[in-house]
Design a protein around this motif. Structure first.
Motif, short mmCIF file in Angstrom:
data_model
loop_
_atom_site.label_atom_id
_atom_site.label_comp_id
_atom_site.label_asym_id
_atom_site.label_seq_id
_atom_site.Cartn_x
_atom_site.Cartn_y
_atom_site.Cartn_z
N PRO A 62 -12.04 20.81 -47.47
CA PRO A 62 -13.25 20.77 -46.54
C PRO A 62 -13.57 22.26 -45.93
N ASP A 63 -14.66 22.42 -45.19
CA ASP A 63 -14.73 23.89 -44.57
C ASP A 63 -13.86 23.99 -43.29
N GLU A 64 -14.10 24.99 -42.53
CA GLU A 64 -13.27 25.34 -41.43
C GLU A 64 -13.38 24.37 -40.38
N THR A 65 -14.31 23.45 -39.92
CA THR A 65 -14.24 22.51 -39.02
C THR A 65 -13.88 20.99 -39.63
N GLY A 66 -13.53 21.00 -40.90
CA GLY A 66 -12.90 19.92 -41.32
C GLY A 66 -13.84 19.10 -41.94
N MET A 67 -14.99 19.49 -42.45
CA MET A 67 -16.10 18.57 -42.89
C MET A 67 -16.24 18.81 -44.54
N PHE A 68 -16.36 17.72 -45.08
CA PHE A 68 -16.72 17.71 -46.34
C PHE A 68 -18.30 17.34 -46.55
N GLY A 69 -18.96 18.23 -46.38
CA GLY A 69 -20.69 18.00 -46.19
C GLY A 69 -20.85 17.30 -44.95
N GLY B 137 -14.33 15.88 -40.13
CA GLY B 137 -14.41 16.25 -38.98
C GLY B 137 -13.16 15.82 -37.82
N ARG B 138 -13.43 16.02 -36.55
CA ARG B 138 -12.40 15.60 -35.76
C ARG B 138 -13.09 14.76 -34.67
N PHE B 139 -12.93 13.39 -34.59
CA PHE B 139 -13.33 12.79 -33.36
C PHE B 139 -12.34 11.98 -32.75
N VAL B 140 -11.61 12.65 -31.70
CA VAL B 140 -10.39 12.44 -31.07
C VAL B 140 -10.49 12.65 -29.59
#
Length: 416
Positions: A14-21, A25-28
């Motif tokens: 993933p990118d630096e924010t945790g996204m694969f396209g 991500g992080r939804f916590v």
């Protein structure tokens, strides 16, 4: 295919924010963000630490029993060639199994658990929690906790506790506290919900050892990297056995850890076709399946954005599969991305097809597979007769079927 998202390399996410396209991500909850950031920091340090790598490799060799064999299924191959011949075809690909069911604890789950228990120790955590569906991740978590002397609590849906009784007993023997979850349908989704509630309440001393390639970043990346030992070994073993890479990889996909572990080291080998097999349950026309990519839509669940089974209002559907390990209404975000960009094909297999495959492999090769890889095997049975005899399929046989004999017997009308 989302052409704009197609990368130069399929292994960069993933990118630096945790996204694969658009996925991941992080939804916590805010309570968890400091712990998630601490975990990310520790993971970034650990994955470049030679001592961490050396300890995992030593445990893989002397505790898990890696490398797992790459096995040429000669009798199954001949059986499928006979089927092709009866259909007037000349094909029938060679079938190999990556036999991760021979690992200590009986599945691929131990690969991930060993790495994460070492991370937990590095972070100074003294209590481990986990979720489990089929029980294999629960057994692997309880195993590593026993090995390193840490207490653990395993959340397991009440439905799965009933249909996976042998694994429940194994977890208790290993010293784990197994907490049945009665909410919802009492399956993997509900167990993960309860584990997250526990984590929010006990952030100071508790490490959540997630079992699949899902959850908030960095979990999908951590699990993928720890499971990629499967694919790395497969590359080396295929070159030794055949002098080339396979033509096709096939693996079952629930949350997706065994599949991404096999797939990831091959993603940039575009001549290798890759197929992920979802749980088609009783059919895709209703809601009694867990084919998140085939029949789902993007949404947020358990800390990440991915393909989910949900209604038009965004409410998560329960789903169904004969296999407890595939009975999850979502999928790891990297799988969603790989489907979106067209690198991996995802297809459904029905309960009855998986059960037929379960019986066939047992009779033909003397190997009793878990119901999870039986889904992948059913897809192998469909595809091999249409491929040339000089082509090669590698399937991840990610779990053994001891845990599923009672479930299979029930569906086959056999009283034990």
């Amino acid at each position: 295919m989302n052409e704009q998202a197609k990368p130069n390399s399929f292994r960069t996410g993933p990118d630096e924010t945790g996204m694969f396209g658009i996925f991941g991500g992080r939804f916590v909850a805010e309570t968890l963000m400091p712990l998630i950031l601490d975990l990310e920091k520790e993971w970034e340090a650990a994955k470049t630490d030679p001592a961490f790598k050396a300890e995992i490799e030593s445990l893989n060799t002397y505790y898990t029993g890696r490398p797992s064999p790459l096995y040429y299924a000669e009798r199954l191959t001949e059986h499928l060639r006979d089927i092709a011949k009866k259909q007037g075809k000349t094909g029938g690909a060679k079938v190999y199994f990556k036999r991760d069911e021979l690992n200590h604890t009986g599945s691929h789950k131990i690969n991930n658990c060993l790495g994460q228990i070492l991370l937990a120790k590095r972070m100074g955590k003294t209590r481990i929690i986990a979720e489990t569906g089929a029980g294999q991740h629960g057994v692997a978590t309880a195993t590593v906790c026993a090995r390193f002397g840490l207490p653990c609590v395993i959340y397991m849906g009440a439905t799965d506790v009933e249909r996976q009784a042998p694994n429940v007993f194994r977890m208790k023997l290993l010293g784990a506290e197994v907490k049945p979850v009665t909410a919802g349908h009492g399956t993997l989704k509900d167990a993960m919900n309860e584990a997250l509630r526990d984590w929010v309440t006990n952030v100071e001393d508790t490490y959540y050892l997630i079992g699949t390639a899902a959850g908030p970043h960095p979990y999908p990346e951590i699990v993928r990297e720890l499971q990629s030992v499967i694919g790395r070994e497969t590359r080396e073993q295929m070159m030794a056995a055949e002098g080339r890479l396979p033509d096709m990889l096939i693996a079952a996909v629930g949350g997706g850890s065994n599949a991404i572990g096999l797939f990831h080291p091959f993603l940039d080998d575009t001549d290798v076709r890759i197929v992920g097999v979802e749980a088609g349950g009783r059919g895709l026309n209703g809601e009694e399946h867990c084919a998140s990519i085939t029949a789902g839509s993007p949404g947020v669940l358990h800390g990440n954005r991915t393909f989910l089974l949900q209604n038009p209002d965004g409410q998560i559907l329960e789903g169904h599969s004969i296999s407890a390990g595939l009975d999850y209404p979502g999928i790891g975000p990297e799988h969603s991305w790989l489907s979106d960009i067209g690198r991996v094909e995802y297809v459904p297999i029905m309960d009855r097809e998986a059960l037929d495959a379960f019986q066939l492999l047992t009779r033909v090769e003397g190997i009793i597979p878990a119901l999870e890889p039986s889904h992948a095997l059913a897809e192998v049975i469909k595809r091999a007769p249409d491929m040339a005899q000089d082509q090669i399929i590698v399937m991840n046989l990610c779990g053994r079927g001891d845990k599923d004999v009672f479930t299979a017997a029930k569906h086959l009308g056999v009283e034990l």
